[in-house]
Design a protein around this motif. Sequence first.
Motif, mmCIF file in Angstrom:
data_model
loop_
_atom_site.group_PDB
_atom_site.id
_atom_site.type_symbol
_atom_site.label_atom_id
_atom_site.label_comp_id
_atom_site.label_asym_id
_atom_site.label_seq_id
_atom_site.Cartn_x
_atom_site.Cartn_y
_atom_site.Cartn_z
ATOM 1 N N GLU A 76 0.833 -1.199 0.000
ATOM 2 C CA GLU A 76 0.000 0.000 0.000
ATOM 3 C C GLU A 76 0.873 1.257 0.000
ATOM 4 O O GLU A 76 1.868 1.348 0.726
ATOM 5 N N ARG A 77 0.475 2.233 -0.786
ATOM 6 C CA ARG A 77 1.183 3.492 -0.876
ATOM 7 C C ARG A 77 0.179 4.643 -1.006
ATOM 8 O O ARG A 77 -1.001 4.438 -1.280
ATOM 9 N N VAL A 106 -3.273 3.895 -3.164
ATOM 10 C CA VAL A 106 -2.900 3.111 -4.335
ATOM 11 C C VAL A 106 -2.180 1.851 -3.882
ATOM 12 O O VAL A 106 -1.604 1.799 -2.790
ATOM 13 N N THR A 107 -2.224 0.838 -4.727
ATOM 14 C CA THR A 107 -1.446 -0.376 -4.503
ATOM 15 C C THR A 107 -0.253 -0.356 -5.443
ATOM 16 O O THR A 107 -0.423 -0.205 -6.667
ATOM 17 N N ALA A 108 0.945 -0.442 -4.887
ATOM 18 C CA ALA A 108 2.167 -0.431 -5.686
ATOM 19 C C ALA A 108 2.609 -1.864 -5.955
ATOM 20 O O ALA A 108 2.488 -2.744 -5.096
ATOM 21 N N THR A 116 7.153 3.206 -10.645
ATOM 22 C CA THR A 116 6.465 2.120 -9.952
ATOM 23 C C THR A 116 5.101 1.905 -10.591
ATOM 24 O O THR A 116 4.364 2.865 -10.844
ATOM 25 N N ARG A 117 4.775 0.651 -10.856
ATOM 26 C CA ARG A 117 3.448 0.333 -11.368
ATOM 27 C C ARG A 117 2.461 0.335 -10.198
ATOM 28 O O ARG A 117 2.733 -0.241 -9.140
ATOM 29 N N VAL A 118 1.314 0.991 -10.384
ATOM 30 C CA VAL A 118 0.324 1.095 -9.307
ATOM 31 C C VAL A 118 -1.061 0.760 -9.849
ATOM 32 O O VAL A 118 -1.325 0.834 -11.047
ATOM 33 N N ARG A 119 -1.939 0.404 -8.912
ATOM 34 C CA ARG A 119 -3.363 0.354 -9.203
ATOM 35 C C ARG A 119 -4.002 1.560 -8.541
ATOM 36 O O ARG A 119 -3.859 1.773 -7.340
ATOM 37 N N THR A 120 -4.694 2.366 -9.318
ATOM 38 C CA THR A 120 -5.263 3.616 -8.840
ATOM 39 C C THR A 120 -6.601 3.370 -8.148
ATOM 40 O O THR A 120 -7.158 2.265 -8.220
ATOM 41 N N SER A 130 8.323 6.935 -8.717
ATOM 42 C CA SER A 130 8.444 6.326 -7.388
ATOM 43 C C SER A 130 8.617 7.365 -6.289
ATOM 44 O O SER A 130 8.168 7.163 -5.149
ATOM 45 N N LEU A 133 5.588 8.475 -4.094
ATOM 46 C CA LEU A 133 4.874 7.490 -3.286
ATOM 47 C C LEU A 133 5.546 7.274 -1.942
ATOM 48 O O LEU A 133 6.775 7.201 -1.851
#
Length: 315
Positions: A76-77, A106-108, A116-120, A130, A133
């Motif tokens: 988590e970020r 967001v989930t990193a 960093t790839r994240v889910r928004t 990065s 975050l």
Amino acid sequence: MTLPTVMCALGRCETRYAPDERVVCFDLAARQTETGIAVSGRVQSAQLRDRVVSSVGNATEMVETNIDVIEEHARERTVTVGVAPVRGESESDAERITEILYGASVTAFDTEGAWTRVRTPDAYLGWVRSEYLVAPVDGAFDHVLTADVPDLVDGVETVYAGTECHVRDVDSHPVIEFRTGTTVRLEDAVVSSLTNAAMVSDADSGLTAQAVVTNATRYLGTPYRWGGMTTDGIDCSGLVWMAYRLAGLTLPRDADQQRRLGVSVSYENLQPGDLLFSPDTSLSVSVVATTSTPTELWGLSLPRPPIRTQIWTVI
């Protein structure tokens, strides 16, 4: 078996199990080696990896797989800048697919260089710098700012409408807390309750049609920006997303996703807060503003460019 056979197997697997790259990671490549065929890359989940291995295994037994599961890196970020562009690739000049606001949850996942790839919050997958975050603090962030507030947080020029927060009363003054751990006092709190639904649900959010329309009109005069989510620039589906978000409901990010929700209504039965979509649903969506004749819509003119914000009137 040949390399094209394996590539076809991967294509069938992607089409069946990961058809929408906006929400599911399926980044695989196959290549010929001295001993057979190697498949490598990244996928969203262990279940998807197993399906890939099964699919290519059925195509040929001479396949070596090296597949990383990004969910195994999940953490988590939250966001430390007023608004962070989310890119389609891990490059500064890649397409801006959406934006995330200060303090967003967001989930990193995996990283590539400085990205960093994240889910928004709207379930998009994309790449963020990065440096934007940090790990969030614990708390129930059950409110959302309903107006842009400049100079609210040190080092952040503007905290935008739609930013999640928690509000508590201290000595008869509202104190605003964010996931970043920052706490500020606000004499005139511009917050409203936020329903923490990941997507549209039957939860009672206190949502009203007038609230949606009022929120949409806050963005009158805002320039068009592909992927934008703020008064600095916004796109048509971002406008709809924010209009409902500020009223307490989280929709999917894009127009074609939004169209799949709710029920169809006839033109004669349109009500304030309803959504109208163009035939090409990937491009245009509008909010019905009134039920007078002619019907007034709040939207963004297309096609592009040039783009200008306007009130649409449909006769």
